[in-house]
Every structure is written in C-alpha cells, then in structure tokens.
Write a protein that holds these residues in place. Sequence first.
Motif, short mmCIF file in Angstrom:
data_model
loop_
_atom_site.label_atom_id
_atom_site.label_comp_id
_atom_site.label_asym_id
_atom_site.label_seq_id
_atom_site.Cartn_x
_atom_site.Cartn_y
_atom_site.Cartn_z
N HIS A 71 0.97 -1.24 -0.16
CA HIS A 71 -0.04 0.00 -0.02
C HIS A 71 0.80 1.29 -0.19
N HIS B 251 -4.74 6.00 -5.33
CA HIS B 251 -6.52 6.33 -5.23
C HIS B 251 -7.23 6.17 -6.46
N GLU C 234 -6.47 1.70 -4.72
CA GLU C 234 -6.86 1.89 -3.26
C GLU C 234 -8.26 2.62 -3.74
N HIS D 191 -11.81 2.85 2.72
CA HIS D 191 -10.91 2.57 1.65
C HIS D 191 -10.52 1.16 1.58
N HIS E 151 -6.33 0.47 6.52
CA HIS E 151 -5.95 0.97 7.72
C HIS E 151 -7.32 1.04 8.33
N ASP F 119 1.43 2.98 3.43
CA ASP F 119 0.62 4.20 2.84
C ASP F 119 1.51 5.34 2.46
MN MN Z 1 -6.30 5.27 2.52
#
Ligand code: MN
Length: 277
Positions: A7, A39, A64, A75, A191, A248
């Motif tokens: 991620h 994203h 994502e 997400h 997350h 992330d």
């Molecule tokens: Mn996110």
Amino acid sequence: MGAVDLHFHSNVSDGLLSPAEVVRRGAKNGAALLALTDHDDLAGLQQAREEAERHPLRFVDGVEVSSSWNETTIHIVGLAVDPCDAALTAGLAGLREGRITRARRMAAELDAVGIPGAFEGAQRHADNATIIGRAHFARYIVERGDAPDVRGVFDRFLVRGKPGYVEHHWCDPEEAIAWIHGAGGRAVLAHPGRYRIGRDELRALLREFKDCGGDAIEVVSGAHSPDHVREFASAAREYGFMASRGSDFHGPGESHVDVGRTAELPEGLTPVWRDLI
Ligand code: MN
Ligand code: AMP
Ligand code: MN
Ligand code: MN
C-alpha cells in the motif's frame, strides 16, 4: 524474504514521487514485494512494473478504492487486479469524475473562510495527476501559509466538521469488492484503525466487510499504532481475514513509514500475499 509493502502512492494520485521513483525507493529500502495502490486510478501500474523488473523484487498491481459505508468513507485496497478489466476501469473513472465535483464544492467552502483559488491551487499540485483530492488541497493550504504542514491542515480543515469538508458518496463497499473480484483481485480493508468510528461501529464494519466477501484487512499500516496492530491481528483471527501490510507512503516528509519499511506481521496470521507470489 525481504520486506513487503502492499500500500503506497505515486503522483498518479496524491503521492509526491512518480511510479518509477517510488518503486526504486522501495527497492533501495530492501523490499522484496511491492504493490502500488494509487487512489481510484490504475494509470501508474505499467511504469511501476517496468521499474520493478529492474530490481530483485516482485510487483503486484494494486489500487485503493474510495468507498462509502453509511456516512463513513472507507478505503478498500485491491491487490493483483487485472489493470485492463473493463468494469474496474469504468468504476474507477466514475469515482474520478465525482472527485472533480467534490473539489469544486470544497473550493467554494474554503473560499468562504478566506482561502480563495483553492480549486486551481489544488489542481496545480496535482498537475502530474489525473486525480484531485484532499492531499492536493492540503498542499495548497500549506503553500499559502495557512497551516505549517500537511498534517496541520487536517487538524483545522478538510475533515468532517471543519471548513473544506464536503460529504460525498463514493461507491458502496459491495460495488468496490465486486470490481476488485471481477478483475481477479483480492479486496483488503485499508487502515481500519484510522476510521473515526466507535468500537461497535468498527465491529459492524468488519462483519459487513466479511459478509460482502472482503478477503483481508491491513494489520500493519503506516497509519496504525502498536495497539492497532495487536487489535487488528486479533480481529483478523476472529473474523477469518487474511492480513496485509503496507506503509501508505505518500512522499518524503509526509509519511510516518517509508515505502518498503513496514514492520512484519504478527505471528499466526495468513498473509494476503501468500499464494500471490
Ligand atoms: Mn487510505
Ligand atoms: P481524498 O481521497 O481526496 O478524500 O483524500 C484522502 C487523502 O488525504 C489520504 O489518502 C491522505 O493522503 C490525505 N489525508 C487524509 N487525512 C489526513 C491526515 N490526517 N493527515 C495527512 N494526510 C491525510
Ligand atoms: Mn492519499
Ligand atoms: Mn493510501
């Protein structure tokens, strides 16, 4: 095996580095397995994969997906998706269109509290990108001097109850999971420690995600504290989810954990990547 990071972001969405740069950085940090997960967009995957092939590591195509569960944005990471899948690409295109409408409304709200020009300002920070989002607005607000850094922006703006936050319906979690599964991928709740919901609601979310066919949850995340890691390791065992691991990472100076520098999963969990590689 070296580190796993499933991620992180490039400037195709709201990361600061190009897909090739972020993969190179992950390789330098010792990663053995990487998935780029921008994203709502798959446009960086080819460049990332080409770079990955120059290093001793495996690469998995990821995304994502922004989704709405009741009033909460959640997400859902898709891993090992086919980037050419028609339903997935069409679904993501719809989410990106929604971002433009939302961004216009965010800019109007910011204008009303004395921050003019935010649509154009955010767009300037997204000029390598096909996506406009809150991180681009945050960088514009920092540039203007209205907050010391991106994290500081999210204390005062762009979150529920603060200027610049706009309610938005992305897609239902069932839809996101169906797109991911239809494209041959695995659906991972990103997350889970970061959603601003109470304990009971969080349990309901995990239950519904499981019932909708969700495959895994992120146990190790750059957004998680050590307590979160313990909590979601135990939730993965309880609900029967596989476990994922991701930084992330968005860019140097903006993220807690560097790409490829995630901690190991706790014992007794099934890694979501086990039979992907
Ligand atoms: Mn996110
Ligand atoms: P969006 O998908 O446009 O709603 O933007 C969500 C993105 O905003 C996240 O992926 C982060 O990049 C950024 N973001 C949200 N909340 C925070 C926060 N508290 N601190 C730093 N970045 C944040
Ligand atoms: Mn982001
Ligand atoms: Mn992310």
